[in-house]
Motif scaffolding. Structure first.
Motif: not given
Length: 233
Positions: A94-95, A100-104, A106-109, A198-199
């Motif tokens: 999932m992560l 790969l969606t580009g909305v976030i 890896n650091q924030r994940i 929101e994304s």
């Protein structure tokens, strides 16, 4: 430099609490630095050592189930090395899809993945009342520390205006500011989660759009969804 030391000594003598504050800032800074070094050591040594061990295993001669298991373990460790996140395989998938969606980034994940769960090919953002209380506490403490740091800066500066006093006051303010940012990290997680929500809504990848994650609301259902339900009725 001698003048700086003498000024600090005079301030501490006049107000012993400033000495405790200075010691606290030094201790907190030392702990943060050591913790950061420990994380780097764990990632560069422990995790990589385990990956090298499983990479050296030859699956030849093993049954198909063992071979399949070894492939999955290697893939999981590769993800851990690349992302710095150690989680269950279904969460890792999932992560990866989320990144790969580009909305976030890896650091924030890495900071918010504990609030995310996969559900029917989508992402579920789960925030309960206890999480909200932690976020609120983090926000209030951050505001209080920054405010007190600024107050301390002004007090030191106006007590005896000089360049040295300005430097000392600024050092105290920066110390409180860094401490506030550290304590406020939980609130920043909430901010990142709201942005991600929101994304995901825009991409139709949010599994629970009906959930209300508003910080100062105790309702479990989103106001938008509630209004839609009333309109439908």
């Amino acid at each position: 430099m001698d003048s700086l030391y003498s000024t600090i000594s005079a301030l501490v003598k006049n107000d012993p609490s400033l000495g405790y504050v200075l010691i606290t800032i030094m201790i907190v800074g030392f702990i943060i630095k050591k913790f950061y070094h420990y994380l780097n050591f764990h990632e560069s040594y422990v995790t990589r050592r385990f990956y090298k061990r499983i990479s050296s295993i030859d699956a030849e001669g093993c049954n198909e189930l063992t071979k399949k298991y070894l492939v999955h373990v290697k893939e999981q460790e590769i993800y851990t090395l690349l992302s710095g996140i150690k989680t269950a395989p279904q969460n890792a998938k999932m992560l990866m899809d989320l990144y790969l969606t580009g909305v976030i980034s890896n650091q924030r994940i890495k900071g918010i993945y504990g609030f995310l769960k996969p559900y029917n090919g989508k992402v579920s953002i789960n925030i309960n009342l206890f999480d909200k209380s932690i976020f609120i506490y983090s926000l209030l403490m951050m505001v209080c520390l920054i405010s007190y740091g600024f107050y301390l800066f002004l007090s030191i500066l106006f007590n005896n205006p000089s360049v040295i006093q300005l430097i000392i006051g600024f050092v105290f303010f920066i110390g409180y500011f860094l401490l506030a940012i550290t304590i406020g990290s939980d609130y920043f997680k909430y901010h990142y989660l709201t942005q991600l929500r929101e994304s995901l809504l825009g991409l139709n990848k949010l599994a629970n759009p009906e959930d209300n994650i508003s910080l100062f609301s105790f309702s479990n259902k989103s106001n938008k969804i509630s209004n839609l339900d009333q309109t439908a009725n």
